[in-house]
Scaffold this motif. Structure first.
Motif, PDB file in Angstrom:
ATOM      1  N   THR A   1     -39.005  11.535  -0.366  1.00  0.00           N
ATOM      2  CA  THR A   1     -39.881  11.000   1.161  1.00  0.00           C
ATOM      3  C   THR A   1     -40.540  12.227   1.573  1.00  0.00           C
TER       4      THR A   1
ATOM      5  N   GLY B   1     -46.038  14.685  -0.166  1.00  0.00           N
ATOM      6  CA  GLY B   1     -46.947  14.010  -1.173  1.00  0.00           C
ATOM      7  C   GLY B   1     -47.867  15.156  -1.779  1.00  0.00           C
TER       8      GLY B   1
ATOM      9  N   SER C   1     -47.808  10.030  -6.759  1.00  0.00           N
ATOM     10  CA  SER C   1     -47.754  10.349  -5.285  1.00  0.00           C
ATOM     11  C   SER C   1     -48.849   9.615  -4.341  1.00  0.00           C
ATOM     12  N   ALA C   2     -48.274   9.657  -3.115  1.00  0.00           N
ATOM     13  CA  ALA C   2     -48.990   9.093  -2.033  1.00  0.00           C
ATOM     14  C   ALA C   2     -48.872  10.198  -0.895  1.00  0.00           C
TER      15      ALA C   2
ATOM     16  N   GLY D   1     -48.374  11.906   2.136  1.00  0.00           N
ATOM     17  CA  GLY D   1     -47.432  11.601   3.587  1.00  0.00           C
ATOM     18  C   GLY D   1     -46.505  10.751   3.345  1.00  0.00           C
ATOM     19  N   ARG D   2     -46.166  10.303   2.098  1.00  0.00           N
ATOM     20  CA  ARG D   2     -45.403   9.090   1.745  1.00  0.00           C
ATOM     21  C   ARG D   2     -44.314   9.645   0.609  1.00  0.00           C
TER      22      ARG D   2
END
Length: 445
Positions: free
Chosen positions: A365, A368, A417-418, A420-421
């Motif tokens: 979490t 990213g 990947s995203a 910031g997430r």
């Protein structure tokens, strides 16, 4: 307009000079002769009818021959373009038939094989040709098993990719062989592309030797420095402020030692000296063991680590030390580049891809990875800008090493990947032991 008219007459002249036009002239001559005979001996009406029939036949034949002449000129032009393209290629091109008779050889191939086209075109090359000093190199190119070393890099039956090393002269060649087929898919010949990598690979090897020597020279004093810092820390129990500084210095020294070790491991991979010891292992038990190693680090960062499929049983053939490096590196990154109070989840998923595979997923979490960095994330020394900001100390070699280790196990590695997430790294391992490669290679891309 004049240019177009000139082009028409030029094309007409080319057609008239074609070999097929000779047959056309013969047909016209026969037409005139037959008409003359009929006109003299036969009634006028029959002579005219016969003449018209022959004219019609002549027209059909003329049209056919003109089309054939045009096609021949186009084929000749295309062949000239093909020959020019081959001649000017920087890579060597060798074309030969199924009996290994040389059909074509471009200038680059002449230079690599130290032969001349007029000396080998039309000549059949056999394994015995290696005894001829003039044919020694080209024989090894056509029959790689006769070379000093040959490494098959093919991912499928065709095209065949082989790296060849010769002894005298010392050459390092990269070759790609493919078939030439007709409309019935019957093999009519072969084309082999030969690239001389001698200079480039010598430079890479020299660079690897320099990195290896430099890393060895750095590791010894860094290790000694780390021991000294630990010794000082143990003797300064009454001075907590100095102990804190020593702890920071020791941590930085350990990171430097890790960078040096990464450099050494990357050099070993490129030299083919990494070394693997495969054994049958139960995967879930193995992953639980690796997680237990990183849990103290996760606790220090305030990160929780979960393994969702810890009770599933999967038998795999792996090198526990090498694959342990991969999982430890991925888990370490998932922890260090996470957010406070974040989590890391490990899961397993069985997939079908060229056989039965098990996919290991490590999801976090964290911060990213920017989209523009995803395609370069497994390259040597590459680190995304946000990763550098979060953790300045790093070699950028961990994922490059990880990719080579996973490939050597017969699997694949990837990332989603995203920004910031969070990020999910995944790797696959074959459940069929026969899919583990017998030998490895360096995966640069």
């Amino acid at each position: 307009m004049l240019r177009k008219i000139g082009q028409v007459f030029e094309n007409l002249g080319n057609y008239l000079r074609s070999p097929q036009i000779f047959s056309l002239f013969v047909v016209f001559a026969l037409t005139v002769v037959v008409f003359g005979i009929n006109f003299y001996f036969a009634p006028t009406l029959l002579a005219v009818v016969t003449f018209l029939v022959f004219i019609a036949i002549a027209f059909i034949v003329t049209n056919g021959y003109l089309m054939l002449a045009k096609l021949s000129r186009e084929i000749e032009a295309k062949n000239t373009e093909f020959q020019t393209a081959i001649r000017n290629l920087k890579d060597g091109i060798i074309i030969y038939d199924p009996d290994f008779k040389i059909l074509n050889l471009n200038q680059a191939a002449e230079e690599i094989t130290e032969t001349r086209a007029e000396e080998v075109v039309g000549k059949k090359i056999t394994p015995q040709s290696i005894n001829d000093p003039k044919l020694k190199i080209i024989t090894q190119v056509l029959f790689p098993t006769l070379a000093l070393a040959a490494t098959d890099l093919s991912k499928s039956s065709w095209p065949q990719t082989v790296r060849i090393e010769t002894a005298n002269p010392p050459l390092k060649l990269y070759t790609v062989l493919d078939r030439l087929t007709d409309e019935r898919k019957k093999t009519t010949g072969f084309i082999k592309v030969v690239r001389d990598e001698t200079r480039e690979r010598d430079i890479v090897e020299s660079k690897g030797e320099f990195v290896s020597v430099a890393a060895h020279q750095l590791r010894t004093p860094l290790t000694a420095l780390n021991w000294s810092l630990e010794d000082l820390n143990n003797n300064l129990s009454d001075k907590p402020e100095l102990q804190e500084k020593l702890k920071t210095s020791s941590g930085l020294t350990e990171r430097m030692i890790k960078i040096v070790n990464d450099l050494l491991e990357a050099a070993k991979i490129e030299e083919g000296k990494f070394g693997y010891k495969f054994e049958d292992t139960e995967l879930s038990q193995f992953i639980n063991k690796i997680i237990s190693y990183v849990e103290p680090i996760a606790t220090g960062y305030g990160i929780s680590v979960r393994f969702n499929d810890g009770k599933q049983k999967y038998g795999v053939r792996i090198d526990p030390d090498r694959l342990g490096m991969v999982l430890s590196n991925i888990l370490d990154n998932a922890i260090r580049y996470n957010t406070k109070g974040g989590s890391v989840t490990v899961s397993l998923e069985e997939t079908q891809n060229r056989g039965r595979f098990i996919k290991i997923k490590v999801s976090d979490t964290g911060i990213g990875i920017p989209e523009e960095d995803l395609n370069q994330i497994f390259e040597k020394f590459h680190r995304s800008q946000n990763a550098i900001q979060a953790e300045p100390n790093g070699s950028g070699l961990g994922l490059y090493i990880a990719k080579n280790i996973v490939k050597r196990h017969g699997g694949e590695i990837g990332v989603e990947s995203a920004l910031g997430r969070g990020t999910t790294f995944w790797l696959t391992l074959p459940l069929d032991k026969a899919l583990v490669p017998e030998k490895g290679m360096v995966y640069e891309e």
